[in-house]
Design a protein around this motif. Structure first.
Motif, PDB file in Angstrom:
ATOM      1  N   VAL A 245      -0.381   1.169  12.193  1.00  0.00           N
ATOM      2  CA  VAL A 245       0.257  -0.145  12.403  1.00  0.00           C
ATOM      3  C   VAL A 245      -0.562  -1.225  11.696  1.00  0.00           C
ATOM      4  O   VAL A 245      -0.025  -2.121  11.040  1.00  0.00           O
ATOM      5  CB  VAL A 245       0.370  -0.450  13.924  1.00  0.00           C
ATOM      6  N   VAL A 246      -1.888  -1.108  11.796  1.00  0.00           N
ATOM      7  CA  VAL A 246      -2.787  -2.094  11.179  1.00  0.00           C
ATOM      8  C   VAL A 246      -2.595  -2.093   9.653  1.00  0.00           C
ATOM      9  O   VAL A 246      -2.533  -3.152   9.014  1.00  0.00           O
ATOM     10  CB  VAL A 246      -4.255  -1.765  11.552  1.00  0.00           C
ATOM     11  N   LEU A 247      -2.480  -0.888   9.080  1.00  0.00           N
ATOM     12  CA  LEU A 247      -2.315  -0.800   7.623  1.00  0.00           C
ATOM     13  C   LEU A 247      -0.968  -1.385   7.190  1.00  0.00           C
ATOM     14  O   LEU A 247      -0.860  -1.980   6.116  1.00  0.00           O
ATOM     15  CB  LEU A 247      -2.437   0.658   7.171  1.00  0.00           C
ATOM     16  N   LYS A 248       0.026  -1.230   8.039  1.00  0.00           N
ATOM     17  CA  LYS A 248       1.333  -1.834   7.709  1.00  0.00           C
ATOM     18  C   LYS A 248       1.218  -3.359   7.725  1.00  0.00           C
ATOM     19  O   LYS A 248       1.832  -4.045   6.905  1.00  0.00           O
ATOM     20  CB  LYS A 248       2.399  -1.367   8.699  1.00  0.00           C
ATOM     21  N   THR A 249       0.428  -3.874   8.674  1.00  0.00           N
ATOM     22  CA  THR A 249       0.191  -5.330   8.703  1.00  0.00           C
ATOM     23  C   THR A 249      -0.494  -5.766   7.407  1.00  0.00           C
ATOM     24  O   THR A 249      -0.114  -6.761   6.792  1.00  0.00           O
ATOM     25  CB  THR A 249      -0.712  -5.696   9.902  1.00  0.00           C
ATOM     26  N   LEU A 250      -1.482  -4.987   7.010  1.00  0.00           N
ATOM     27  CA  LEU A 250      -2.211  -5.330   5.775  1.00  0.00           C
ATOM     28  C   LEU A 250      -1.234  -5.371   4.591  1.00  0.00           C
ATOM     29  O   LEU A 250      -1.256  -6.309   3.783  1.00  0.00           O
ATOM     30  CB  LEU A 250      -3.314  -4.278   5.524  1.00  0.00           C
ATOM     31  N   ASN A 251      -0.379  -4.363   4.521  1.00  0.00           N
ATOM     32  CA  ASN A 251       0.576  -4.307   3.411  1.00  0.00           C
ATOM     33  C   ASN A 251       1.500  -5.517   3.425  1.00  0.00           C
ATOM     34  O   ASN A 251       1.778  -6.114   2.378  1.00  0.00           O
ATOM     35  CB  ASN A 251       1.383  -2.997   3.499  1.00  0.00           C
ATOM     36  N   ALA A 252       1.957  -5.900   4.624  1.00  0.00           N
ATOM     37  CA  ALA A 252       2.842  -7.068   4.738  1.00  0.00           C
ATOM     38  C   ALA A 252       2.126  -8.327   4.247  1.00  0.00           C
ATOM     39  O   ALA A 252       2.722  -9.169   3.563  1.00  0.00           O
ATOM     40  CB  ALA A 252       3.298  -7.230   6.181  1.00  0.00           C
ATOM     41  N   TRP A 253       0.843  -8.463   4.572  1.00  0.00           N
ATOM     42  CA  TRP A 253       0.083  -9.651   4.131  1.00  0.00           C
ATOM     43  C   TRP A 253      -0.244  -9.589   2.641  1.00  0.00           C
ATOM     44  O   TRP A 253      -0.256 -10.613   1.964  1.00  0.00           O
ATOM     45  CB  TRP A 253      -1.187  -9.813   4.984  1.00  0.00           C
ATOM     46  N   LEU A 254      -0.483  -8.387   2.131  1.00  0.00           N
ATOM     47  CA  LEU A 254      -0.766  -8.274   0.689  1.00  0.00           C
ATOM     48  C   LEU A 254       0.433  -8.721  -0.142  1.00  0.00           C
ATOM     49  O   LEU A 254       0.295  -9.199  -1.262  1.00  0.00           O
ATOM     50  CB  LEU A 254      -1.131  -6.827   0.337  1.00  0.00           C
TER      51      LEU A 254
END
Lengths: 987, 113
Positions: free
Chosen positions: A229-238
């Protein structure tokens, strides 16, 4: 308090919201709850309720009724409806919220999120509501939103929620915010300028988010499920274009996590988003450093391969494919620099390794296809460099492409028969097609080197084949490679291609049908090259003529020879005898498919068309055609007594066969004379230089009685009519003016067919004749009669039921448009049909098919334009008397017909505006005065604006089309919407 | 790249007509229709780039009566070719058309340029 309106009264009465006096009442939470429950019980029967609920959702009441419905004691569907309503209100109706309500609204949403933290479906709606809230307020009212949310849901301090749930919740909210930003422009009616400002405000908080992500990823006690879930957040912010210089360290630290199956994909997604972001084009050094660090994935790739983990390998290869596709020019520039060259070579080697993944595609592996696009991109970008730089790059990449050729020959080997299912076969066919394309790109890098390399493979393959004839697949793959570059080498190569062509007779095919078929196809592909190298023709012709008389090879051989006769009409001439002999034998011996027979007839016709005298041609044609014509005659006799389906198909095939002859047997094919008549029109003569008639004419003169009989017996058989018309059309194209000799028979056939069938193929034939002979002094009268017959028949038969005859109306209007341009004399000399034809054109504007409407538009525009010509005075009164009907029809169609026809309506309006401006202005006034016309969507003012725009821009077709498009949007209720604006330019 | 040129195809036009009707009958909102249309753009670009393997060859042959290239232009990264009497070759079969217009855009992946 606002009330709902515009919904059906029976619905209002049913739910007690309809007041017969006031006509409007309020909506309560209880009514909504009852409606939702009833709707879910039987959604199909209660579709009216759906409309009511949607209206309730959009009304101001929903701010009131939604909250009490978000109660765990309510049915789940009611809670979901309420959650959805809150999201819709916050995202799309923000303007309804007074500023003093911002804070209470936020608190309500946050408290509900905490309350529903374990109910996934409703929570999602609430989280999206919070995301929408943040987007509306972060700019001015809640500038610390991101930091506050991080603090509020901090698992270490949050109360009332389980820490792991709080963490999940926190990252779900942080993911939703940038995602909502993406959709805000469409859903929230926020313009792109505001979007930029809001995106900037959200992006300002990125450091806090990145720091949080870094902490959580390093925390040992956090599960991989949460880390995903955290990595998906990172991708959304990137995706917000965060600077790579700030994200690089975090991203590099994530690389080891790609070892975990669950995390590999989100890690790769994050790396890809970061490295392919548009902003990276401005920071080449950072990108190169990052790509170098990304090579730390190589050991993970090796481990995945050892463990046969195709998924991880595919993800890593896809990532590097994206890097090269996005930054190929940068990589090539760096390849010229000593300090970066090793990185570039390593990346390309990785992709080469991917292409060479062992095993059969697609059964053993599905990764070798990943980097196909890369080979084109690198080649394409190398060619943009110049001089020494290009030479240096070519030197660096030529070994790569040579290796690629070796790899592809191995990977394109045909599998054993029945090894693949039909679906896998199709995938493999596509794969080989991609290889075929990539050979072409490889040729641009390698040129002669590639052909030299293929020559080595060819020799190897021949040796293997000689020692073991069952080992033919290697040779097949090499021939496939040769055929892939055939059109690319064209006539430029004079060293390797001749050697390849010369080697064909030496290849030990061992009667292997599949192999010989590929060889024939390959040789057919070199037809263009052979046209420039006549001296090599004798190497290829024997294989082709032998193939023609072999039932298993006739398909490939006829195709190759057809290519050759089309590309090399003159150079093939010395080989005509063996070709004609084989063709005749093929026609006599084999039981051929219809397509093969047609190809052989094409070959015969093309070969006979060059360098033969008429007696020779006629003798050959007599021998060849007699059995077919006898058969045709026999089938014609059977037609009266009922013909079987097979016999019917055979008859159609014979007509198609003769059609091929008519298209290709042309002794003037390459030396068509063109000269001008006294009246300036170009005339064409088909007579051969010797003065003798074309052989085709002689054949047709004998054939016409038979064709007339067939026509008489098949007046309603659409397939036979179409084949017959095609034959006659091809004959006229070949013979041009010289078809006068058979014209009486044709003019006899056409009326009986058209009166019985209204087939548009006949109209196509008539159009050809009218254009060819419409101004011919001897034939003008005949053409006038023909045109009158066609128009009268169309009007009589089709006018009563236009929808059933759209194809005939289409063909007739196209014919008349062509006649207006080329032979107006034929139309205007007979006044009787002009008014009904104009009416037909107007009515045809309302038909559903785009082609028919376009034909009607062309016809009417031509009619109107020509009507002001003093020589054709009879048209003007027709337009003048029917202007209002035409304008009303046009305006109605603009508002109601499919939008792709708007150009046609606009063309007619432009013609009317140009030629009848005053009449049009008067007509517009009459139309405006009619309040019921186009009501309620288009009001009087909008009609007036439309009229003004049209009349003001009478010289500009583009502006009139704009006015038409604007009216179309108004008529559909789309004016002023983003959707309307976006679709304004496409019709 | 996501191009909008496929809206002007039978499929695209029909979709727009359906969306127009749904809006007129108040079945969907214009903003939802726009989202559908944008999704159509993405899907058709992706499908044509990744799922179709077709190779068409043509050339300008001025003297003979087939495959004639009448006009070509390259503007804003879009190639346009207008041809007449074109033959399509699909393995064993041929199909002939009188007039052909080819509009070609750079079909490389979204991440490219």
């Amino acid at each position: 308090m606002q009330t709902i309106d515009m919904y059906p009264p029976y619905i209002l009465q049913m739910y007690g919201v309809y007041d017969t006096h006031a006509n409007k009442m309020e909506v309560s939470a209880e009514q909504v709850e009852q409606a939702v429950v009833e709707f879910y019980q039987d959604p199909v029967a209660k579709s009216g309720l759906n409309a009511w609920l949607m209206q309730a959702q959009h009304s101001r009441h929903s701010w009131t009724f939604a909250w009490p419905l978000l109660d765990p004691s309510k049915p789940e569907e009611v809670q979901f409806f309420a959650g959805n309503t809150i999201y819709m209100k916050v995202s799309r109706y923000w303007h309804e919220v007074p500023k003093e309500e911002y804070e209470p609204l936020k608190m309500k949403i946050l408290s509900l999120i905490a309350q529903y933290s374990r109910s996934k479906v409703i929570l999602n709606r609430l989280v999206k509501s919070l995301g929408a809230y943040v987007i509306h307020t972060i700019q001015l009212d809640w500038t610390t939103a991101i930091q506050d949310i991080i603090t509020m849901f901090d698992p270490g301090t949050v109360s009332g929620i389980d820490p792991s749930v709080a963490l999940n919740l926190l990252f779900s909210i942080l993911t939703i915010i940038p995602e909502e930003l993406e959709t805000m422009q469409e859903a929230m009616s926020i313009n792109s300028k505001d979007k930029q400002v809001i995106t900037g405000a959200v992006r300002n908080s990125h450091q806090a988010v990145l720091s949080l992500i870094s902490q959580v990823m390093q925390a040992g006690q956090v599960s991989n499920v949460i880390k995903e879930v955290v990595l998906k957040t990172l991708n959304a912010w990137l995706k917000l274009s965060l600077p790579l210089s700030e994200t690089r360290d975090l991203l590099v630290a994530l690389i080891p996590y790609s070892n975990y199956a669950l995390l590999c994909e989100p890690v790769m997604d994050a790396l890809r988003t970061a490295v392919t972001d548009v902003g990276t084009y401005n920071i080449p050094n950072t990108v190169m450093e990052f790509v170098t660090q990304m090579l730390r994935l190589a050991p993970i790739l090796e481990e995945a391969q050892r463990a046969s983990d195709e998924n991880t390998a595919s993800l890593i290869y896809s990532l590097f494919t994206s890097v090269v596709e996005c930054h190929s020019r940068l990589l090539l520039q760096c390849a010229l620099q000593a300090e970066h060259q090793a990185t570039v070579v390593q990346v390309v080697a990785l992709l080469l390794q991917c292409a060479a993944t062992p095993g059969q595609y697609p059964t053993d592996e599905t990764t070798s296809n990943i980097p196909f696009a890369v080979w084109f991109t690198i080649q394409d970008d190398i060619m943009t460099f110049e001089g020494e730089q290009q030479a240096e790059l070519l030197q660096l990449f030529q070994p790569v492409y040579l290796k690629l050729v070796d790899t592809f020959i191995q990977k394109s080997l045909l599998p054993a028969e029945d090894a693949l299912t039909s679906e896998e076969q199709e995938m493999f066919r596509c794969y080989r097609q991609d290889i075929c394309d990539t050979y072409m790109y490889a040729y641009y890098v390698l040129r002669g080197e590639m052909l030299s390399h293929l020559e080595v493979h060819l020799k190897d393959a021949v040796v293997k084949m000689q020692s073991n004839p069952s080992d033919w697949r290697y040779l097949e793959a090499v021939l496939h490679a040769y055929s892939s570059v055939a059109e690319t080498v064209a006539e430029t190569d004079n060293f390797y291609v001749p050697r390849f062509i010369q080697s064909i007779p030496q290849i030990p095919f061992s009667d292997n049908i599949q192999l010989i078929s590929v060889a024939l196809t390959t040789l057919g592909a070199y037809a263009d090259w052979l046209n420039y190298h006549q001296d090599h023709m004798h190497h290829v012709i024997p294989l082709m003529v032998e193939g023609l008389v072999n039932a298993s090879l006739v398909g490939a051989a006829s195709q190759a020879l057809r290519d050759l006769t089309l590309e090399c009409p003159l150079t093939i001439s010395p080989f005509s005898q063996p070709i004609l002999t084989s063709c005749q034998r093929a026609l006599e011996q084999s039981r051929l498919e219809s397509a093969e027979t047609e190809r052989i007839m094409t070959i015969i016709s093309r070969v006979l068309s060059v360098g033969k005298d008429q007696p020779t041609i006629m003798t050959y044609l007599n021998d060849t055609l007699t059995p077919y014509i006898s058969r045709l005659s026999h089938l014609k006799d059977l037609m009266g007594n009922g013909i079987s389906r097979d016999q019917h198909n055979e008859l159609v095939s014979l007509l198609k066969l003769l059609s091929c002859l008519a298209r290709h047997l042309n002794l003037n094919n390459s030396t068509v004379e063109e000269d001008d008549d006294d009246d300036g029109t170009t005339r064409r003569h088909s007579q051969v230089v010797s003065g003798e008639p074309q052989p085709l004419l002689l054949v047709l003169q004998q054939l016409m009685p038979l064709l007339s009989d067939i026509a008489a017996k098949a007046t309603t058989d659409q397939e036979i009519i179409e084949a017959l018309c095609k034959l006659l059309k091809n004959s006229i194209s070949t013979l041009v003016d010289d078809c006068v000799a058979i014209l009486p028979a044709i003019l006899e056939i056409i009326p009986q067919l058209y009166e019985a069938s209204l087939n548009p193929a006949i109209l196509d034939l008539v159009k050809q004749l009218v254009i060819l002979f419409g101004r011919d002094g001897n034939q003008e009268n005949n053409m006038g009669v023909l045109l009158r017959m066609v128009t009268a028949t169309t009007l009589n038969r089709a006018s009563a039921d236009l929808w059933s005859h759209t194809d005939a109306i289409h063909g007739c209007l196209m014919l008349l448009s062509a006649s207006f341009k080329k032979t107006p004399n034929l139309i205007v000399s007979h006044h009787n049909h002009i008014t009904p034809l104009f009416h037909l054109g107007v009515e045809a504007l309302k038909l559903p098919e785009e082609g028919t409407v376009r034909a009607a538009g062309q016809f009417l525009a031509s009619f109107i334009n020509l009507s002001r010509d003093p020589n054709v005075g009879c048209l003007q009164p027709v337009v003048a008397h029917n202007t209002e009907t035409l304008v009303r029809t046009l305006m109605f169609c603009i508002c109601n017909s499919p939008r792709h026809s708007l150009t046609s309506f606009s063309d007619v309006l432009s013609a009317l505006c140009k030629m009848y401006g005053d009449d049009l202005a008067r007509t517009f006034k009459t139309v405006q005065a009619d309040e019921t016309f186009l009501s309620p969507r288009v009001n009087a003012q909008q009609k007036e604006d439309f009229a003004k725009k049209v009349l003001k821009n009478r010289g500009s077709k583009r502006r009139i089309l704009e006015a038409v498009t604007d009216l179309a949007l108004i008529g559909r209720g789309l004016a002023g919407t983003d959707y309307g604006a976006q679709t304004r330019g496409f019709h | 790249m996501t191009y909008q040129l496929y809206r002007n195809t039978t499929l695209g036009n029909t979709l727009q007509e359906s969306l127009d009707e749904l809006i007129q009958f108040q079945q969907i909102s214009p903003s939802l229709a726009l989202r559908v249309l944008l999704q159509f753009d993405r899907a058709i670009n992706q499908a044509l780039a990744n799922k179709v393997r077709a190779r068409i060859t043509f050339k300008d042959t001025l003297s003979v009566s087939y495959n004639k290239l009448n006009t070509y232009r390259f503007c804003d990264n879009v190639w346009t070719f207008l041809m007449s009497d074109v033959e399509f070759k699909d393995v064993q079969e041929f199909a002939q058309v009188d007039k052909l217009k080819i509009v070609a855009c750079d079909g490389r992946g979204e991440s490219t340029k």
